[in-house]
Write an enzyme that holds these catalytic residues in place. Structure first.
Site, PDB file in Angstrom:
ATOM      1  N   GLU A   1      -3.769   7.330  -4.474  1.00  0.00           N
ATOM      2  CA  GLU A   1      -3.926   6.592  -5.667  1.00  0.00           C
ATOM      3  C   GLU A   1      -5.541   6.821  -5.626  1.00  0.00           C
ATOM      4  O   GLU A   1      -6.215   6.462  -5.216  1.00  0.00           O
ATOM      5  CB  GLU A   1      -3.934   5.236  -5.779  1.00  0.00           C
ATOM      6  CG  GLU A   1      -3.880   4.367  -5.279  1.00  0.00           C
ATOM      7  CD  GLU A   1      -3.223   2.481  -5.303  1.00  0.00           C
ATOM      8  OE1 GLU A   1      -4.294   2.280  -5.642  1.00  0.00           O
ATOM      9  OE2 GLU A   1      -2.408   2.560  -4.646  1.00  0.00           O
TER      10      GLU A   1
ATOM     11  N   ARG B   1       0.498  -1.272   0.188  1.00  0.00           N
ATOM     12  CA  ARG B   1       0.127  -0.210  -0.194  1.00  0.00           C
ATOM     13  C   ARG B   1       1.106   0.855  -0.274  1.00  0.00           C
ATOM     14  O   ARG B   1       1.627   1.502   0.478  1.00  0.00           O
ATOM     15  CB  ARG B   1      -1.007  -0.191   1.248  1.00  0.00           C
ATOM     16  CG  ARG B   1      -2.014  -0.963   1.378  1.00  0.00           C
ATOM     17  CD  ARG B   1      -3.229  -0.448   0.081  1.00  0.00           C
ATOM     18  NE  ARG B   1      -4.250  -1.637   0.371  1.00  0.00           N
ATOM     19  CZ  ARG B   1      -4.051  -2.416  -0.490  1.00  0.00           C
ATOM     20  NH1 ARG B   1      -3.513  -3.024  -1.364  1.00  0.00           N
ATOM     21  NH2 ARG B   1      -5.352  -3.327  -0.241  1.00  0.00           N
TER      22      ARG B   1
ATOM     23  N   HIS C   1      -1.581  -0.751  -9.663  1.00  0.00           N
ATOM     24  CA  HIS C   1      -1.882  -1.329  -8.827  1.00  0.00           C
ATOM     25  C   HIS C   1      -2.803  -2.771  -9.497  1.00  0.00           C
ATOM     26  O   HIS C   1      -3.843  -3.320  -9.128  1.00  0.00           O
ATOM     27  CB  HIS C   1      -3.221  -0.634  -8.239  1.00  0.00           C
ATOM     28  CG  HIS C   1      -3.613  -1.557  -6.940  1.00  0.00           C
ATOM     29  ND1 HIS C   1      -3.501  -0.439  -5.967  1.00  0.00           N
ATOM     30  CD2 HIS C   1      -3.302  -2.940  -6.599  1.00  0.00           C
ATOM     31  CE1 HIS C   1      -4.208  -1.473  -4.548  1.00  0.00           C
ATOM     32  NE2 HIS C   1      -3.650  -2.345  -5.518  1.00  0.00           N
TER      33      HIS C   1
END
Ligand code: 8YV
Length: 333
Positions: free
Chosen positions: A274, A245, A295
């Site tokens: 993000e 993360r 991602h």
């Protein structure tokens, strides 16, 4: 569940077809065929009427939203391993169970971590861009596009859970020596198998590694775990990879240290804000200092279908009156 009222299951994003087909067969499924992320008012409407909500990483399931949930909402079955976007404690207070989808994305995410661990030091994206770029390739040269070797180097894994351990197995096969920092030591058998060295001090590990891989969950305790002070401990020849993360790393400080040549580079699949990307990161990518991915750590068709099946199993178990296999408990504070 035969003969019983089928639970109203609201799915916030488009899931793989086989998963949606199965959900339609089993549940009163509300699908998101356009795959347009739900707005917060749409999420409010969903939690007011649903028996089950199936969110993803793009949904903010905070205490304010949970407070507006209708009495029917008994389960939040997350399509994803990380539950950092769900206020699990607030859900528990309201008698709402939360589940996630661990294990089925471990190997895929570890593969992507390895890909980034290779991509940055070995200048993969830069090389590929040369051949697809404007300028014609002038051909091989002895000293051109030289990267840095990874085999024989020291890898420091921050977070030795399922994904961290899977990364260690791959990195060992690539000839890296395995080091790790974790809240607890792993089982001696696992340490032996990986010939892994445990570092109680994250600071000391950061100062001595050639590559750092971030594989811990995002929690209040790991927010900016890789702070400005800690990142500054890394060697100027060292690289950092993050497929966990974005907010575990102080991104602004990382960018500054790479710009100043105090960290050699980074491979990132996740970002602090993000999907908003820091423009300075894009500049570093054009210079080949970082490799940036959107991602996609667990982005395999097999993995996403497995994640969907886990969501289905958790919902069925719950409505059959059993404890769902992937129940997430609130963090102990
Ligand atoms: C998921 C991830 O794709 O599982 C996680 O925690 O970050 C990704 O694998 C995403 O979370 C989907 O919600």
């Amino acid at each position: 569940m035969a003969g019983k009222k089928r639970p109203l299951v609201v799915i916030t994003r488009k899931l793989p077809d086989p998963v949606e087909t199965r959900m339609r067969e089993l549940f009163d499924a509300r699908l998101n065929v356009e795959d347009r992320p739900m707005t917060q008012p749409e999420l409010v409407a969903a939690v007011k009427e649903a028996d089950v909500l199936v969110p993803t990483i793009t949904d903010h399931i905070d205490a304010a939203l949970i407070a507006q949930a209708g009495e029917n909402l008994k389960l939040i079955a997350n399509f994803g391993n990380g539950v950092d976007k769900i206020d699990v404690a607030a859900a528990a207070k309201k008698g709402i169970t939360v589940t996630n989808t661990p294990n089925v994305l471990t190997e895929d995410t570890a593969d992507m971590t390895m890909a980034l661990m290779l991509a940055v030091p070995r200048r993969l994206a830069e090389g590929a861009n040369v051949l697809t770029g404007e300028k014609k390739w002038a051909g091989w040269s002895p000293t051109w596009m030289l990267g840095r070797r990874i085999w024989g180097k020291r890898l420091g894994i921050v977070g030795m859970g399922r994904i961290g351990t899977a990364v260690a197995r791959r990195a060992k096969a690539f000839g890296l020596s395995i080091h790790y920092h974790n809240r607890h030591r792993v089982l001696p058998a696992v340490e032996d198998e990986l010939e892994a060295t445990y570092w109680e001090s994250l600071d000391q590990m950061l100062a001595r590694m050639d590559i750092i891989s971030v594989n811990c969950p995002s929690t209040p305790a790991t927010f900016h775990l890789l702070s400005a002070r800690r990142l500054a401990l890394m060697q100027p020849t060292a690289y950092i990879v993050n497929t966990a993360r974005g907010d575990i790393i102080d991104e602004e400080s990382l960018i500054k240290l790479i710009q100043d040549g105090k960290i050699a580079g980074a491979g990132l699949d996740v970002y602090e804000h993000e999907p908003a990307l820091n423009s300075k990161l894009l500049k570093l990518a054009h210079k080949g200092k970082v490799v940036l991915l959107p991602h996609m750590g667990s982005a395999t068709l097999e993995g996403r279908i497995d994640m969907g099946e886990k969501v289905i199993i958790n919902i069925r178990a719950f409505f059959d009156g059993h404890r769902p296999p992937d129940r997430v408990l609130p963090l102990r504070t």
